[in-house]
Each structure stands twice: as C-alpha cells, then as structure tokens.
Design a protein around this motif. Structure first.
Motif, PDB file in Angstrom:
ATOM      1  N   GLY A 241      -1.324  -1.211  -7.307  1.00  0.00           N
ATOM      2  CA  GLY A 241      -1.262   0.004  -8.107  1.00  0.00           C
ATOM      3  C   GLY A 241      -2.601   0.376  -8.718  1.00  0.00           C
ATOM      4  N   GLN A 242      -3.297  -0.628  -9.214  1.00  0.00           N
ATOM      5  CA  GLN A 242      -4.620  -0.384  -9.811  1.00  0.00           C
ATOM      6  C   GLN A 242      -5.620   0.063  -8.750  1.00  0.00           C
ATOM      7  OE1 GLN A 242      -4.640  -4.343 -11.481  1.00  0.00           O
ATOM      8  NE2 GLN A 242      -4.862  -3.488 -13.540  1.00  0.00           N
ATOM      9  N   ARG A 243      -5.566  -0.566  -7.571  1.00  0.00           N
ATOM     10  CA  ARG A 243      -6.467  -0.164  -6.493  1.00  0.00           C
ATOM     11  C   ARG A 243      -6.143   1.251  -6.018  1.00  0.00           C
ATOM     12  NH1 ARG A 243      -5.633  -5.566  -5.531  1.00  0.00           N
ATOM     13  NH2 ARG A 243      -3.956  -5.195  -4.012  1.00  0.00           N
ATOM     14  N   LEU A 244      -4.852   1.565  -5.954  1.00  0.00           N
ATOM     15  CA  LEU A 244      -4.430   2.908  -5.563  1.00  0.00           C
ATOM     16  C   LEU A 244      -4.997   3.939  -6.536  1.00  0.00           C
ATOM     17  CD1 LEU A 244      -2.731   4.990  -4.033  1.00  0.00           C
ATOM     18  CD2 LEU A 244      -0.750   4.211  -5.335  1.00  0.00           C
TER      19      LEU A 244
ATOM     20  N   SER B 212       6.721   8.961  -7.396  1.00  0.00           N
ATOM     21  CA  SER B 212       6.617   7.733  -6.597  1.00  0.00           C
ATOM     22  C   SER B 212       5.213   7.162  -6.678  1.00  0.00           C
ATOM     23  CB  SER B 212       6.970   8.002  -5.137  1.00  0.00           C
ATOM     24  OG  SER B 212       8.311   8.378  -5.009  1.00  0.00           O
ATOM     25  N   ILE B 213       4.207   8.012  -6.589  1.00  0.00           N
ATOM     26  CA  ILE B 213       2.820   7.550  -6.686  1.00  0.00           C
ATOM     27  C   ILE B 213       2.568   6.992  -8.081  1.00  0.00           C
ATOM     28  CG2 ILE B 213       0.393   8.181  -6.398  1.00  0.00           C
ATOM     29  CD1 ILE B 213       2.190   8.334  -3.808  1.00  0.00           C
ATOM     30  N   GLY B 214       3.076   7.668  -9.083  1.00  0.00           N
ATOM     31  CA  GLY B 214       2.936   7.174 -10.463  1.00  0.00           C
ATOM     32  C   GLY B 214       3.587   5.816 -10.648  1.00  0.00           C
ATOM     33  N   ARG B 215       4.730   5.623 -10.018  1.00  0.00           N
ATOM     34  CA  ARG B 215       5.414   4.329 -10.130  1.00  0.00           C
ATOM     35  C   ARG B 215       4.646   3.232  -9.390  1.00  0.00           C
ATOM     36  NH1 ARG B 215      10.111   4.027 -12.466  1.00  0.00           N
ATOM     37  NH2 ARG B 215      10.871   2.265 -11.244  1.00  0.00           N
ATOM     38  N   TYR B 216       4.032   3.573  -8.269  1.00  0.00           N
ATOM     39  CA  TYR B 216       3.174   2.592  -7.581  1.00  0.00           C
ATOM     40  C   TYR B 216       1.995   2.223  -8.473  1.00  0.00           C
ATOM     41  CZ  TYR B 216       5.471   4.123  -3.186  1.00  0.00           C
ATOM     42  OH  TYR B 216       6.355   4.457  -2.203  1.00  0.00           O
ATOM     43  N   GLU B 217       1.352   3.242  -9.039  1.00  0.00           N
ATOM     44  CA  GLU B 217       0.156   2.996  -9.856  1.00  0.00           C
ATOM     45  C   GLU B 217       0.472   2.194 -11.113  1.00  0.00           C
ATOM     46  OE1 GLU B 217      -1.949   6.648 -10.590  1.00  0.00           O
ATOM     47  OE2 GLU B 217      -2.533   6.846  -8.480  1.00  0.00           O
ATOM     48  N   SER B 218       1.645   2.409 -11.690  1.00  0.00           N
ATOM     49  CA  SER B 218       2.008   1.696 -12.916  1.00  0.00           C
ATOM     50  C   SER B 218       2.578   0.308 -12.642  1.00  0.00           C
ATOM     51  CB  SER B 218       3.021   2.511 -13.712  1.00  0.00           C
ATOM     52  OG  SER B 218       4.256   2.595 -13.013  1.00  0.00           O
ATOM     53  N   GLY B 219       2.821   0.011 -11.360  1.00  0.00           N
ATOM     54  CA  GLY B 219       3.352  -1.300 -11.007  1.00  0.00           C
ATOM     55  C   GLY B 219       4.868  -1.395 -11.092  1.00  0.00           C
TER      56      GLY B 219
ATOM     57  N   ASP C 187       6.941   0.061  -8.978  1.00  0.00           N
ATOM     58  CA  ASP C 187       7.401  -0.037  -7.589  1.00  0.00           C
ATOM     59  C   ASP C 187       6.237  -0.496  -6.722  1.00  0.00           C
ATOM     60  OD1 ASP C 187      10.070   0.767  -7.807  1.00  0.00           O
ATOM     61  OD2 ASP C 187       9.576   2.883  -7.563  1.00  0.00           O
ATOM     62  N   GLU C 188       6.556  -1.108  -5.597  1.00  0.00           N
ATOM     63  CA  GLU C 188       5.556  -1.517  -4.615  1.00  0.00           C
ATOM     64  C   GLU C 188       5.754  -0.680  -3.358  1.00  0.00           C
ATOM     65  OE1 GLU C 188       3.267  -4.322  -4.156  1.00  0.00           O
ATOM     66  OE2 GLU C 188       3.261  -4.539  -6.332  1.00  0.00           O
ATOM     67  N   PRO C 189       4.688  -0.104  -2.826  1.00  0.00           N
ATOM     68  CA  PRO C 189       4.828   0.639  -1.577  1.00  0.00           C
ATOM     69  C   PRO C 189       5.051  -0.315  -0.402  1.00  0.00           C
ATOM     70  CG  PRO C 189       2.526   0.545  -2.223  1.00  0.00           C
ATOM     71  CD  PRO C 189       3.312  -0.071  -3.342  1.00  0.00           C
ATOM     72  N   SER C 190       5.777   0.159   0.597  1.00  0.00           N
ATOM     73  CA  SER C 190       5.951  -0.633   1.816  1.00  0.00           C
ATOM     74  C   SER C 190       4.600  -0.719   2.530  1.00  0.00           C
ATOM     75  CB  SER C 190       6.971   0.030   2.735  1.00  0.00           C
ATOM     76  OG  SER C 190       6.446   1.247   3.247  1.00  0.00           O
ATOM     77  N   LEU C 191       4.492  -1.626   3.478  1.00  0.00           N
ATOM     78  CA  LEU C 191       3.232  -1.738   4.228  1.00  0.00           C
ATOM     79  C   LEU C 191       2.935  -0.462   5.002  1.00  0.00           C
ATOM     80  CD1 LEU C 191       3.204  -5.440   5.457  1.00  0.00           C
ATOM     81  CD2 LEU C 191       1.835  -4.392   3.654  1.00  0.00           C
TER      82      LEU C 191
ATOM     83  N   ILE D 211     -11.891   9.858  -5.510  1.00  0.00           N
ATOM     84  CA  ILE D 211     -12.081  11.042  -4.667  1.00  0.00           C
ATOM     85  C   ILE D 211     -11.517  12.301  -5.325  1.00  0.00           C
ATOM     86  CG2 ILE D 211     -12.231   9.734  -2.511  1.00  0.00           C
ATOM     87  CD1 ILE D 211      -9.344  10.641  -1.908  1.00  0.00           C
ATOM     88  N   GLY D 212     -11.016  12.161  -6.547  1.00  0.00           N
ATOM     89  CA  GLY D 212     -10.575  13.316  -7.310  1.00  0.00           C
ATOM     90  C   GLY D 212      -9.340  14.017  -6.766  1.00  0.00           C
ATOM     91  N   ILE D 213      -8.371  13.245  -6.293  1.00  0.00           N
ATOM     92  CA  ILE D 213      -7.146  13.820  -5.750  1.00  0.00           C
ATOM     93  C   ILE D 213      -5.987  13.493  -6.698  1.00  0.00           C
ATOM     94  CG2 ILE D 213      -6.686  11.821  -4.283  1.00  0.00           C
ATOM     95  CD1 ILE D 213      -5.617  13.711  -2.139  1.00  0.00           C
ATOM     96  N   SER D 214      -5.074  14.416  -6.844  1.00  0.00           N
ATOM     97  CA  SER D 214      -3.945  14.225  -7.758  1.00  0.00           C
ATOM     98  C   SER D 214      -2.861  13.355  -7.120  1.00  0.00           C
ATOM     99  CB  SER D 214      -3.339  15.571  -8.138  1.00  0.00           C
ATOM    100  OG  SER D 214      -2.693  16.158  -7.022  1.00  0.00           O
ATOM    101  N   GLN D 215      -2.005  12.806  -7.970  1.00  0.00           N
ATOM    102  CA  GLN D 215      -0.854  12.054  -7.474  1.00  0.00           C
ATOM    103  C   GLN D 215       0.013  12.948  -6.602  1.00  0.00           C
ATOM    104  OE1 GLN D 215       1.130  10.573 -10.975  1.00  0.00           O
ATOM    105  NE2 GLN D 215      -0.175   8.756 -11.101  1.00  0.00           N
ATOM    106  N   ALA D 216       0.185  14.204  -7.009  1.00  0.00           N
ATOM    107  CA  ALA D 216       1.015  15.129  -6.241  1.00  0.00           C
ATOM    108  C   ALA D 216       0.438  15.365  -4.851  1.00  0.00           C
ATOM    109  CB  ALA D 216       1.166  16.453  -6.989  1.00  0.00           C
ATOM    110  N   ALA D 217      -0.867  15.533  -4.771  1.00  0.00           N
ATOM    111  CA  ALA D 217      -1.501  15.765  -3.467  1.00  0.00           C
ATOM    112  C   ALA D 217      -1.344  14.549  -2.561  1.00  0.00           C
ATOM    113  CB  ALA D 217      -2.971  16.121  -3.646  1.00  0.00           C
ATOM    114  N   VAL D 218      -1.495  13.366  -3.127  1.00  0.00           N
ATOM    115  CA  VAL D 218      -1.306  12.138  -2.341  1.00  0.00           C
ATOM    116  C   VAL D 218       0.134  12.075  -1.840  1.00  0.00           C
ATOM    117  CG1 VAL D 218      -1.245   9.617  -2.440  1.00  0.00           C
ATOM    118  CG2 VAL D 218      -3.132  10.844  -3.518  1.00  0.00           C
ATOM    119  N   ALA D 219       1.078  12.317  -2.732  1.00  0.00           N
ATOM    120  CA  ALA D 219       2.496  12.240  -2.374  1.00  0.00           C
ATOM    121  C   ALA D 219       2.841  13.198  -1.242  1.00  0.00           C
ATOM    122  CB  ALA D 219       3.354  12.528  -3.600  1.00  0.00           C
ATOM    123  N   LEU D 220       2.319  14.408  -1.307  1.00  0.00           N
ATOM    124  CA  LEU D 220       2.635  15.417  -0.292  1.00  0.00           C
ATOM    125  C   LEU D 220       1.970  15.137   1.054  1.00  0.00           C
ATOM    126  CD1 LEU D 220       2.559  18.657  -2.451  1.00  0.00           C
ATOM    127  CD2 LEU D 220       4.564  17.498  -1.471  1.00  0.00           C
TER     128      LEU D 220
END
Length: 69
Positions: free
Chosen positions: A4-7, A33-40, A42-46, A14-23
């Motif tokens: 999450g921290q690395r994400l 979902s991106i916020g939950r990954y970043e906060s730890g 949830d864990e994203p699948s491989l 690169i200055g991209i929003s969580q919403a842009a990444v998600a879309l």
C-alpha cells in the motif's frame, strides 16, 4: 514498507489520482478500492498488482514485494 505504501508512493510520484488509477484497471475498480489498498485495509491480487505496476510505470515485483536484491 508494504504494498500500500509503495502504491501510494508510485502514484503520487507521477501525480495521478486514486480515481484515475482505479479507472485504468481492467475491469475498472472504484476509487475506494485504491484507497483501501493504500491504507492496508485490502491487498490487491497479483493480477491487480501487475496492472497497477503497468499504470504506474514500476516493476510488479517492486510493487508487490519491495526492492529485492
């Protein structure tokens, strides 16, 4: 440092929003979902890690596991 921290670090560098990444994922995810990954909360699948890495321009292994030497 966890995935999450690395994400967040890669996304902010690169200055991209969580919403842009998600879309940019297939299938698209919610911004929360991106916020939950970043906060730890949830864990994203491989598969999602691979997509995230491509969007963010980083190596999937770094994003998933950190700097491996």
């Amino acid at each position: 440092m966890g995935v999450g921290q690395r994400l967040r670090q890669a996304r902010e560098s690169i200055g991209i929003s969580q919403a842009a990444v998600a879309l940019s994922l297939v299938p698209p995810k919610q911004r929360s979902s991106i916020g939950r990954y970043e906060s730890g909360h949830d864990e994203p699948s491989l598969g999602t890690v691979e997509q995230l890495a491509k969007v963010l321009g980083v190596e999937p292994c770094w994003l998933a596991f950190g700097d491996i030497h």
